[in-house]
Design a protein around this motif. Structure first.
Motif, PDB file in Angstrom:
ATOM      1  N   SER A 114      61.867  44.430  22.602  1.00 48.32           N
ATOM      2  CA  SER A 114      62.962  45.374  22.194  1.00 48.32           C
ATOM      3  C   SER A 114      61.795  46.529  21.407  1.00 48.32           C
ATOM      4  CB  SER A 114      63.385  44.175  20.790  1.00 48.32           C
ATOM      5  OG  SER A 114      64.532  45.271  19.751  1.00 48.32           O
ATOM      6  N   SER A 115      62.908  47.924  21.235  1.00 48.17           N
ATOM      7  CA  SER A 115      61.923  48.928  20.997  1.00 48.17           C
ATOM      8  C   SER A 115      62.525  48.583  19.290  1.00 48.17           C
ATOM      9  CB  SER A 115      63.105  50.622  21.428  1.00 48.17           C
ATOM     10  OG  SER A 115      64.222  50.504  21.721  1.00 48.17           O
ATOM     11  N   SER A 116      63.657  48.543  19.081  1.00 44.98           N
ATOM     12  CA  SER A 116      63.564  47.987  17.355  1.00 44.98           C
ATOM     13  C   SER A 116      62.703  47.897  16.408  1.00 44.98           C
ATOM     14  CB  SER A 116      64.890  48.429  17.277  1.00 44.98           C
ATOM     15  OG  SER A 116      66.062  47.536  17.594  1.00 44.98           O
ATOM     16  N   SER A 120      63.847  50.084  10.757  1.00 46.20           N
ATOM     17  CA  SER A 120      63.556  50.783  12.751  1.00 46.20           C
ATOM     18  C   SER A 120      65.317  51.132  13.142  1.00 46.20           C
ATOM     19  CB  SER A 120      62.888  49.221  13.360  1.00 46.20           C
ATOM     20  OG  SER A 120      62.898  49.364  15.155  1.00 46.20           O
ATOM     21  N   GLY A 123      66.226  52.894  15.555  1.00 44.12           N
ATOM     22  CA  GLY A 123      66.605  52.617  17.113  1.00 44.12           C
ATOM     23  C   GLY A 123      65.731  53.226  18.156  1.00 44.12           C
ATOM     24  N   GLY A 124      66.071  52.308  19.348  1.00 41.47           N
ATOM     25  CA  GLY A 124      64.461  53.158  20.190  1.00 41.47           C
ATOM     26  C   GLY A 124      62.783  53.581  20.100  1.00 41.47           C
ATOM     27  N   GLY A 125      62.646  52.575  18.401  1.00 35.47           N
ATOM     28  CA  GLY A 125      60.863  52.595  18.147  1.00 35.47           C
ATOM     29  C   GLY A 125      61.003  53.157  17.240  1.00 35.47           C
ATOM     30  N   ALA A 152      60.264  52.054  26.810  1.00 35.41           N
ATOM     31  CA  ALA A 152      61.586  52.175  26.482  1.00 35.41           C
ATOM     32  C   ALA A 152      62.821  52.995  26.663  1.00 35.41           C
ATOM     33  CB  ALA A 152      61.578  52.224  25.332  1.00 35.41           C
ATOM     34  N   THR A 174      66.253  52.365  24.898  1.00 31.51           N
ATOM     35  CA  THR A 174      65.241  51.264  24.494  1.00 31.51           C
ATOM     36  C   THR A 174      64.607  50.835  25.214  1.00 31.51           C
ATOM     37  OG1 THR A 174      67.907  50.078  24.096  1.00 31.51           O
ATOM     38  CG2 THR A 174      67.355  51.747  22.689  1.00 31.51           C
ATOM     39  N   SER A 208      71.144  52.127  19.050  1.00 34.19           N
ATOM     40  CA  SER A 208      70.088  51.120  18.817  1.00 34.19           C
ATOM     41  C   SER A 208      71.876  49.576  18.671  1.00 34.19           C
ATOM     42  CB  SER A 208      70.044  51.385  17.077  1.00 34.19           C
ATOM     43  OG  SER A 208      70.371  49.930  16.454  1.00 34.19           O
ATOM     44  N   GLU A 257      73.659  51.051  23.636  1.00 36.43           N
ATOM     45  CA  GLU A 257      71.653  51.429  24.400  1.00 36.43           C
ATOM     46  C   GLU A 257      72.526  51.050  25.828  1.00 36.43           C
ATOM     47  OE1 GLU A 257      69.306  48.082  23.095  1.00 36.43           O
ATOM     48  OE2 GLU A 257      69.678  48.207  21.458  1.00 36.43           O
TER      49      GLU A 257
END
Lengths: 220, 295
Positions: A18-20, A124, A126-128, B111, B114, B160, B169
């Motif tokens: 998961s990026s987040s 966090s 979203g998207g890291g 990602a 993501t 997210s 996503e």
């Protein structure tokens, strides 16, 4: 606008899933490590919201500890970070908090050793991508739009000027700056958002200035 | 800096340049880095995507055992030639699945936007590669185009699952891929925006309900359908079909839906498929304890 770069969208290169919850968590841990400046002896990590509900499934626990071990988001050692932490003599405790946070992916990291402690709150988004919202009880108001420096320093005259001089020397413009302290003459924190990217060499130069305790770059 | 899809399309069409080029120029201006540096970094992302697809097609399995091996099944099925839909679309689906199976197995992925939705963009890209035979440069540009549309979604809505559900996503990823497919196939910037709108419209309301909180069930198969959705939306836009609701308004609708979506359906593993009898039983089995507090 929260996202400024195409690489916030296409990227980061990272260990799943998961990026987040994985990459973002690793980045929160790594900011804590970087601010602390050395391997902590112990880490107390509190998860809130979605982090608390799903951290085991997402590897949020191994990722944040990986960050504390100074691993990047794509470092395969993240998978075995709990064992590595044990070998390195770092004691790790996780807490699943019930409190409802402002952001669903929130972690509070307390780390320390005989010489000191550090506490920060990271989210966090979203998207890291992450934001640090609190450091050692100081509330941080970082927009996340620009590269930012967090400078922990002793509350002494001339310290702010010396930091600004170094930035000026490299033609780095300050867009936003805040200084806060807990008590007169004790530890203080400068939060500086700038318009230009900051090289590692500049961070090194800032670290060498008198009364500076720790310099960390917080947004790439 | 473009703030929405309308401005992005306008910037491209008024200068007669691709969406990818608008994104590259903005990145140069915003970061002060050189075109070459930016291109090299995106090429590195492309390499990681390619390696993840190859690894997934060779067959992987996740730690929980919930996912893995489906990309291989699909590739075998394609080779047998008995498929009902089409070879390119199934190839995209299998490569999207491959990427997410690698992600679930804690492998290295990029990602996009993501990790949970990382299969859609590379899945479609490496499938149409076999059909359109793009240069390496065009493949890198595909990622800039996808990134430009994702950039708008991230800033005006969310990417997210915890904030906006799976629509944020896999929905965003499907829209990004659809738009990039149109541009690679020679469509106009306006057509790319139509493709994004069509793809995203059909993902609105999609919840994030991962079984046991793992990015596996239903995430891997949602990437499969996200890739299929992107391919069909791209073909529809290239056929000249327009979305009655403009792309920016679809993105705005996605944001509002995400805001009103219950927390149980936003990556908390409390609702939806995660709360089914089988979903709960799997969670209990994986973690070795019944998750009573998730009632």
């Amino acid at each position: 606008m929260k996202y400024r770069s195409v690489f916030d969208i296409i990227g980061p290169i990272m260990i799943g899933p998961s990026s987040s919850h994985t990459a973002g968590a690793a980045r929160i841990g790594r900011v804590a490590r970087s601010l602390f400046g050395r391997m902590p002896k112990w880490a107390h990590i509190s998860f809130y919201g979605s982090f608390a509900q799903t951290y085991k499934g997402h590897g949020t626990d191994v990722a944040i500890v990986g960050g504390l071990l100074d691993f990047d988001t794509f470092d395969e050692r993240i998978k075995s970070s709990l064992e590595i932490a044990k070998q390195e003599g770092m004691e790790v405790v996780f807490y699943e908090e019930e409190a409802v946070p402002n952001h669903p992916n929130t972690a509070r990291v307390r780390i320390g050793d005989e010489q000191g402690e550090l506490e920060l709150v990271g989210i966090s988004i979203g998207g890291g991508k992450i934001e640090i919202t609190e450091l050692n009880g100081f509330e941080l108001k970082l927009s996340g739009h620009h590269p930012a420096l967090l400078i922990v320093h002793n509350d002494r005259y001339g310290t702010i000027a010396s930091v600004a001089n170094v930035l000026a020397k490299y033609a780095i413009n300050i867009g936003h700056m805040e200084v806060s302290r807990k008590e007169k003459g004790k530890e203080a924190l400068m939060t500086i958002e700038v318009d230009q990217p900051i090289d590692a060499s500049i961070i090194e130069e800032l670290s060498q200035l008198p009364h500076i305790i720790q310099v960390t770059k917080i947004v790439d | 800096m473009f703030r929405n899809v309308a401005e992005l399309v306008q910037l491209a069409e008024s200068q007669g340049i691709k969406i990818a080029e608008v994104m590259i120029r903005q990145e140069i201006e915003e970061t002060g880095r050189s075109r070459e540096e930016i291109f090299t970094q995106m090429d590195r992302n492309l390499q990681v995507m390619e390696q993840a697809v190859m690894k997934g097609l060779a067959g992987v399995s996740s730690h929980s055992g919930l996912t893995g091996g489906d990309a291989v099944l699909l590739q075998n099925y394609i080779r047998e030639g008995r498929f009902l839909s089409g070879e390119t679309i199934l190839d995209a689906v299998s490569k999207a699945v491959a990427t997410n199976e690698v992600n679930a197995a804690m492998g290295i992925i990029c990602a996009t936007p993501t990790a949970g939705s990382a299969g859609v963009v590379p899945g479609t890209l490496f499938a149409v590669k076999e059909k359109l035979h793009p240069t390496r440069e065009q493949m890198v540009e595909f990622l800039f185009t996808a990134g430009a549309f994702g950039f708008v979604v991230a800033n005006n809505a969310s990417i997210s699952g915890a904030a906006g559900g799976c629509q944020a996503e896999v929905g965003s990823a499907a829209g990004m891929a659809a738009a990039a497919l149109v541009e690679m196939a020679g469509g106009t910037p306006s057509q790319a925006a139509e493709a994004m709108a069509i793809a995203l419209k059909n993902m609105l309301g999609l919840v994030c309900d991962p079984v046991a909180g793992l990015v596996e069930v239903p995430c891997v198969k949602r990437n499969a359908m996200g890739a299929a959705n992107a391919m069909v939306a791209a073909d529809m836009a290239l056929a000249g079909i327009k979305s009655r609701i403009p792309c920016d308004e679809v993105i705005e609708a996605m944001y509002r839906i995400g805001e009103t979506m219950p927390t149980a359906l936003k990556e908390t593993a409390q609702g939806g498929l995660a709360a089914t009898p089988t979903g709960r039983a799997l969670a209990a089995k994986i973690f070795g304890v019944p998750n009573d507090h998730r009632e």
